[in-house]
Design a protein around this motif. Structure first.
Motif, mmCIF file in Angstrom:
data_model
loop_
_atom_site.group_PDB
_atom_site.id
_atom_site.type_symbol
_atom_site.label_atom_id
_atom_site.label_comp_id
_atom_site.label_asym_id
_atom_site.label_seq_id
_atom_site.Cartn_x
_atom_site.Cartn_y
_atom_site.Cartn_z
ATOM 1 N N THR A 70 4.977 9.512 9.316
ATOM 2 C CA THR A 70 4.894 10.276 10.348
ATOM 3 C C THR A 70 6.322 10.721 10.948
ATOM 4 N N ASP A 107 6.005 10.011 0.731
ATOM 5 C CA ASP A 107 4.993 9.074 0.534
ATOM 6 C C ASP A 107 5.922 7.782 0.411
ATOM 7 N N VAL A 151 1.153 1.015 10.360
ATOM 8 C CA VAL A 151 0.234 1.657 9.666
ATOM 9 C C VAL A 151 -1.160 2.032 10.205
ATOM 10 N N ASN A 152 -1.617 3.256 10.245
ATOM 11 C CA ASN A 152 -3.065 3.574 10.527
ATOM 12 C C ASN A 152 -3.519 4.249 9.811
ATOM 13 N N GLN A 153 -4.534 3.721 8.698
ATOM 14 C CA GLN A 153 -4.968 4.154 7.580
ATOM 15 C C GLN A 153 -3.829 4.460 6.598
ATOM 16 N N THR A 154 -3.683 6.001 6.315
ATOM 17 C CA THR A 154 -2.658 5.979 5.422
ATOM 18 C C THR A 154 -1.371 6.779 6.143
ATOM 19 N N ILE A 189 0.833 -1.001 -0.029
ATOM 20 C CA ILE A 189 0.061 -0.077 -0.033
ATOM 21 C C ILE A 189 0.935 1.182 -0.205
ATOM 22 N N GLY A 213 1.429 4.919 1.652
ATOM 23 C CA GLY A 213 1.272 5.846 2.797
ATOM 24 C C GLY A 213 2.204 6.941 2.992
ATOM 25 N N ASP A 221 3.012 -3.743 11.362
ATOM 26 C CA ASP A 221 2.090 -4.180 10.096
ATOM 27 C C ASP A 221 2.824 -4.512 8.803
#
Length: 408
Positions: free
Chosen positions: A344, A401, A361-364, A339, A341, A384
Motif C-alpha cells: 500500500t 507485488d 495484510v488485508n486480503q491482498t 503469500i 500481496g 501478520d
C-alpha cells in the motif's frame, strides 16, 4: 568501545552455517511418543494390509453368479450356511446358491467373490440375531463388489516412509497396522538457552524501577520447541564472564545466547567465544539483527543473538532456528507460509543491507508497519508477517507485488 569493522552479508553468514550443520544421531522411540518426530530410517512393510480379502459392507458373502438376474420383481433364493465376523471367519467353502452372513471387515469365505448388501436382501420371519435358513436376493452383484482385496491398503515390500519425514498421527496408524511398534527417529538437538542482562527480571515479573521483564526467554523457548529442539532454560544468566562462559560450556548440541552480542562494555559473549572456541561470524549486514554472531565451541554450535526482542526474533529465524531444524532432520527453510500481496506504500532500504519489514495484510493489500524499532516487540504482534528486502535492492515501490511470510 568500537563498532564493527565489517559486516558479512546474510548469504556469506548462511554459507558458513550450512557448511557446519551435522544431522543428529538416531534414537529408538515407541510409536506412542513418535508423533511429530523426524524419521531416521527407511521403513518397508513386511506384510500385506489387510492380509486377507474382506467385506466392505454388512450383508451376505455370495458367489456373484448366484445373483444373476435378481431384482425386487425376481427374487432369487439362496441358502444361508453360516456367519463370518471380524476375527472369526467362516471356515468352510461356499458354493453357488449359498450365502454366508458377513460383517464389515470380516474375512471373505473361500469361494465367495462378492458381498450382497443387507439392504438388497429379504429374509423371512426368523428371530432377530438367528441365522435364517434362506434369504432372497433383490439385486445383482458383480464379482468383486463390496470386497476389499488383500494388500489393497499396503502391499508387502512397499516403502512406507523415507528418512526425514515428520511423522503424523496417521503415519503412526499405518506403522502400527504393519506390525511396527518402535521407530528410529532423529534425536532432538539439546539447546541451552542463555538469556543475559542485569536489567532483566524473570519472565512474568512486574517491571519496576529501571528493570524490565524478560521477553526473549519465553519467545525463544517456544521457537526452539517449534523447530524440534529440546530446550534447557534454567533461568537468567548474569552479565559476568564466568556465568556466560559456564552457559557456553553447557552439555548441549546448540547454545543460544540472547543479549550481550554486540561490542559494548558488557558484551562479553563474542570475546569469550573467540577466545575459547571459534567466532566465525560477528556483525551481519541486515536490519534489525546486525550485531548477531555465531561459531563453535567444541562440538557445540553457538549463536549470539541481540538482546533487542525484534532483532532477537529475526536473528533466531535466520540463523539459530535454521540450525536447530537442520540438525534435527527438518527442513532448513522457514516454517512460515508465504503469500503474494501488493504494497500500500513504499518500503525504502539502502543497498548493501537486508531489511526485515513487519507488515499487516488485508486480503491482498500489504501495509508496512516497521523496518526499524528493534526493541518494539509489539510491532511483531500487530503484524501478520514480514517482507524481506534483499541487500541488492533499494526497497519496493507502492503497488509492488511482494512475498509476505506469515507469522501464524
Amino acid at each position: 568501545m568500537r563498532g564493527f569493522t565489517r559486516r558479512l552479508t546474510v548469504e556469506d553468514a548462511l554459507a558458513w552455517l550450512d557448511a557446519h550443520l551435522e544431522l543428529m544421531d538416531a534414537e529408538p522411540l515407541p510409536l506412542s511418543r513418535a508423533a511429530g518426530r523426524v524419521l531416521a530410517t527407511t521403513i518397508t512393510s513386511d506384510v500385506d494390509v489387510p492380509g486377507f480379502d474382506r467385506a466392505t459392507m454388512d450383508g451376505y458373502a455370495v458367489v456373484a453368479d448366484s445373483t444373476e438376474g435378481a431384482s425386487s420383481y425376481n427374487r432369487l433364493t439362496l441358502t444361508a450356511i453360516g456367519d463370518s465376523r471380524p476375527g472369526r471367519p467362516f471356515d468352510s467353502a461356499i458354493a453357488t446358491g449359498q450365502a454366508v452372513r458377513i460383517m464389515t471387515g470380516a474375512p471373505m469365505p473361500s469361494g465367495a467373490d462378492a458381498v450382497l448388501p443387507a439392504e438388497w436382501i429379504e429374509v423371512g420371519s426368523e428371530l432377530p440375531g438367528t441365522l435364517p435358513a434362506t434369504i432372497s436376493a433383490l439385486a445383482t452383484v458383480s464379482p468383486g463388489k463390496n470386497v476389499g482385496r488383500r494388500g489393497e491398503d499396503v502391499v508387502r515390500g512397499t516403502v512406507l516412509f523415507e528418512p526425514g519425514r515428520v511423522l503424523r498421527p496417521q503415519d503412526l496408524g499405518v506403522l502400527s497396522s504393519v506390525g511396527i511398534g518402535e521407530v528410529q527417529v532423529v534425536r532432538k538437538p539439546r539447546v541451552r538457552l542463555a538469556v543475559t542482562g542485569n536489567e532483566l527480571l524473570p519472565s512474568g515479573s512486574q517491571p519496576r524501577d529501571y528493570r524490565i521483564a524478560d521477553a526473549n526467554g519465553p519467545m525463544l523457548a517456544a521457537l526452539i520447541e517449534r523447530d524440534g529442539g529440546q530446550v534447557d532454560f534454567p533461568g537468567l544468566v548474569p552479565d559476568t564472564e564466568e556465568a556466560i562462559l559456564g552457559a557456553l560450556h553447557a552439555d548441549a548440541d546448540v547454545v543460544v545466547v540472547s543479549g550481550g552480542s554486540s561490542v559494548g562494555l558488557e558484551d562479553f559473549a563474542p570475546g569469550l567465544l573467540a577466545r575459547h572456541g571459534e567466532l566465525a561470524v560477528h556483525g551481519i549486514a541486515m536490519r534489525p539483527s546486525s550485531p548477531t554472531g555465531f561459531g563453535r565451541l567444541g562440538p557445540r554450535l553457538v549463536f549470539l543473538l541481540p538482546g533487542n526482542p525484534v532483532s532477537c526474533l529475526c536473528a533466531y529465524d535466520f540463523f539459530a532456528g535454521r540450525a536447530i531444524r537442520a540438525r534435527g532432520g527438518r527442513d532448513k527453510a522457514w516454517p512460515y507460509r508465504s503469500i503474494r500481496g501488493q504494497l500500500t506504500r513504499k518500503i525504502s532500504s539502502p543497498v548493501g543491507r537486508l531489511d526485515y519489514a513487519r507488515v499487516r495484510v488485508n486480503q491482498t493489500a500489504v501495509e508496512p508497519l516497521a523496518v526499524g524499532g528493534a526493541s518494539i516487540l509489539s510491532s511483531t504482534t500487530r503484524a501478520d508477517g514480514f517482507v524481506i528486502v534483499p541487500a541488492d535492492s533499494e526497497g519496493f515501490a507502492a503497488g509492488a507485488d511482494v512475498d509476505v511470510w506469515l507469522y501464524g
